[in-house]
Write an enzyme that holds these catalytic residues in place. Structure first.
Site: not given
Length: 769
Positions: A544, A133, A211
């Site tokens: 996600s 990520d 994220h």
């Protein structure tokens, strides 16, 4: 049976599409798959061979030797052409940019304190999850190593230092961290080094985007008390596997995505380092899936799966359109998104007294019921104005007013900033028909409320029919116990599988809407430069967010059943997944409000209360995957690109639908008249009581379809742990009536009175070639 184009032809087609930006359009980054056994003995290493015979050493970015044999390099067309003709080169394909697919959810999955899977697995202790990520913000409470034992001795990874990140940022929770940037730096404007904008990024595993911190803590965050996002979703934040260890692989960079060459390098490193689970919330965003031999995520994940590593991936956010699911390889777990029983309601009150329901995470100064003029700038028909694009709004028209902005093109939170900069008081974010009624909350910078397509029509009709339209927005905080839930998120990638319809994708859905998890300290909750707020936690939506729920679940199951293969863990989740909501009704589709199908949710919604003890599982070996690749027309050289070893397809006819997958897709010719049949061979492995008898039942997909399973019972004993059976699906072409997705849906289940082992059945028609 799909027959692939020769690799050289596919490469030439790919070269016509400029997926990378470079100052010199003739020089691009490529991944080169090399037959490692062809290395001349004169070269001491593969790198020496590559740099001497194939590319200048300064051009080589990564060398690969674990999940993939070869290298990535910056090459010109002449070199690419020469490489394609080299006898030791199996494939050459262009590097591509990928996109990120962006506390109550563990309980919603059926996890309970001091009993069940959490207790049986010791909360995932000592299982190592590799997260691919944007990195991690290691100081967050979610990554504390308090009460954790020593780092597992099998771990071989490192803690790579860099900008604002040292070896001391790793601990017994974050056992390793690496960053991969060479492909990214070669694929940005200007090419070469210096491509990372260090005013907004960290050249290290530290997360400038948020994220990666969010997905890592969703999978394996430790308990964090008094957690919330500016008062929303307050409670105890925790990951699905709170005691699992984290290995961080930063492959994605703020504002510039993730490049295949870096992703493949991360797979190579993670397998060598010793991870047990890989979580990758990354994929294509254009609705087009490359064949497996041109897809480094498929190639890297095969290399991982072949070593027994479970790989969880996101299904993409291009729903509710059909054939929008991504990450399609059968050795991947492909995860769609659903809602949980928590929501953040807000409502718009119109000047005529009508109240319109919506959602919001706005936490600033309230409007307190005051009515403001309401305007829709898009009434003129100008697209940029209706979408509230940057610099599109006329301050004289919107100042002091609540502005209606259509959803699409620019980020939802950016629209609110555009309204704010133009002097607007608030915003109503309106779904179009393509988004339907699917809503997600955002931490807007101004009072704002998202509303569905039906509500949008009501509000716009009021504006157009009223001489002085007014409105206000009220915010109602956090509500739990929402019904129905789960509901398939409108954005979640949908089937059918665009590469091999015989394999049902997505595999399942997991919580992916309004998920609270840890956040970076580098940006505010909106991620906008203008957002100066800082929060320990943030609430995000996307597949996600669903993917790391399954990654954490895999860690729990791996800890509880260390002898299970990755395919067995996957099967346990799929055959125990739920297809009903908390009203005990069939799950619905957020976009339409209608019943959802296996094209939307795969096998169903993850249910960990049952997955720990599934009764039967469908196992798969490397040989099974190779036979699958043979069955779809791949030749030995093409298969070697994926599997790293030479494969020779058997002379007997192989069928992709006979891969031992926990689902069945029967595709009949659309021109069929009368009854036609297909048979599917499956093998069940007993992981429950040794002496068990299972009986079959089926839910027939539709009128004109029959399902027969032989034998109708499976008798297991101490000596008999695996049994084959055949499922025959028959359809009458004249009476078969398909739904709007072009399919009908049913299931068959094995039950012994304690376990129910369910497999979805999809029946569809295809035009003959």
């Amino acid at each position: 049976m799909a027959v692939p184009l020769p690799i050289g032809v596919v490469i030439l087609l790919l070269l016509s599409v400029d997926l990378m930006i470079s100052a010199d359009s003739t020089v691009k980054t490529y991944l080169v798959r090399v037959d490692s056994k062809s290395k001349p003995s004169i070269f001491p290493s593969h790198y020496d061979w590559y740099s001497s015979e194939f590319a200048d050493p300064l051009q080589i970015l990564h060398t690969y030797d674990t999940v993939f044999h070869g290298f990535s390099a910056i090459l010109n067309p002449d070199t690419v052409s020469a490489l394609q003709k080299h006898p030791s080169v199996l494939a050459v394909f262009e590097d591509r940019r990928r996109q990120l697919h962006t506390t109550r959810s563990p309980q919603f999955l059926g996890l309970r304190i001091q009993r069940g899977l959490w207790s049986e697995s010791d909360y995932g202790s000592d299982v190592i999850i590799g997260v691919f990520d944007t990195g991690i913000w290691p100081e967050r409470r979610s990554f504390s190593d308090q009460n954790l034992g020593p780092v597992p001795r099998r771990w071989k990874g490192v803690c790579e230092a860099g900008h604002r990140f040292t070896a001391e940022n790793c601990n017994r929770k974050i056992v390793g961290a690496r960053f991969f940037s060479k492909g990214h730096e070669a694929g940005i404007p200007g090419g070469g080094l210096g491509g990372i904008n260090e005013t907004v990024e960290f050249r290290s595993p530290r997360d400038a985007d948020g994220h990666g911190t969010h997905t890592a803590s969703t999978a394996a965050g430790m308990y964090a008390f008094e957690a919330s996002m500016n008062g929303y979703a307050d409670g105890i934040a925790k990951g699905v596997a709170p005691k699992a260890r984290l290995a961080i692989y930063k492959v994605c960079w703020k504002n510039s995505g993730c490049f295949d060459s870096d992703i493949l390098a991360a797979f190579d490193a993670a397998v060598t380092d010793g991870v047990d689970v890989i979580s990758i919330s990354v994929g294509g965003g254009d609705g087009i899936s490359s064949p497996y031999y041109l897809d480094p995520i498929a190639i890297g994940s095969y290399g991982a799966a072949s070593k027994g590593i479970f790989v969880s991936s996101s299904a993409g956010n291009d729903g509710p359109s059909g054939i929008s699911v991504t990450n399609l390889a059968p050795w991947l777990m492909t995860v769609g998104a659903g809602t949980i029983d928590r929501n953040f309601p807000a409502d718009v009150v119109l000047g005529d007294g009508r109240k319109i329901s919506g959602v919001s995470l706005y936490s600033g100064q309230q409007l307190n019921g005051k009515m403001y003029p309401l305007v829709y700038p898009g009434r003129t028909g100008q697209l940029s104005t209706s979408l509230c694009m940057e610099n599109s709004l006329d301050p004289s028209e919107v100042k002091g007013k609540i502005v209606i902005c259509d959803r699409g093109s620019n980020p939802r939170v950016s629209k609110g900033l555009v309204v704010k900069n133009a002097g607007g008081i608030g915003m109503i974010l309106a779904n179009g028909a393509s988004n339907g009624e699917g809503l997600v909350g955002d931490a807007h910078l101004i009072p704002a409320c998202a509303v569905g397509a039906n509500e949008e029509d009501l509000i716009k009709s009021y504006v157009s029919s009223s001489k002085f339209p007014t409105a206000t927005i009220n915010f109602h905080g956090t509500v739990i116990g929402v019904r129905p839930a789960p509901v398939v998120a409108s954005f979640s990638g949908r089937g059918p599988n665009g590469l091999n319809p015989e394999i049902l994708k997505p595999d399942l859905i997991a919580p992916g809407v309004n998920i609270l998890a840890a956040w970076t300290d580098a940006v505010g909750p909106t991620g906008l430069d203008a957002d100066t707020r800082r929060t320990e936690f943030n609430i995000l939506s996307g597949t996600s967010m669903a993917c790391p729920h399954v990654s954490g679940a895999a860690a729990l199951l791996k800890s509880a059943h260390p002898d299970w293969s990755a395919a067995m863990i996957k099967s346990a989740m799929l055959t125990t997944a739920s297809v009903s909501d908390n009203n005990l009704q069939p799950m619905t589709d957020q976009a339409t409000g209608k019943a959802s199908t296996a094209y939307d949710f795969g096998a169903g919604h993850l249910n960990l209360d049952r997955a720990m003890d599934p009764g039967l599982v469908y196992d798969l070996t490397n040989e099974d995957y190779i036979n699958f690749l043979c069955s779809i027309g791949y030749g030995p050289k093409t298969i070697q690109v994926i599997t790293r070893s030479r494969a020779f397809c058997a002379m007997k006819r192989l069928s992709p639908e006979n891969l031992n997958y926990p689902s069945i897709v029967a595709s009949f010719p659309s021109s069929s008249y009368g009854v036609v049949s297909m048979s599917f061979i499956r093998t069940a492995t007993n992981v429950g009581d040794p002496n068990s008898v299972y009986w079959v039942s089926s839910e027939v997909p539709a009128k004109g379809v029959t399902v027969a399973v032989k034998p109708s019972s499976l008798v297991f004993s101490e000596k008999v742990k695996k049994l084959k059976f055949v499922v025959t699906v028959s359809a009458d072409g004249q009476s078969l009536s398909l739904d709007e997705s072009g399919a009908v849906f049913g299931s068959f289940s094995w039950s012994n009175g304690k376990h129910v082992v369910r497999s979805p059945i999809v029946v569809t028609q295809v035009d003959p070639l």
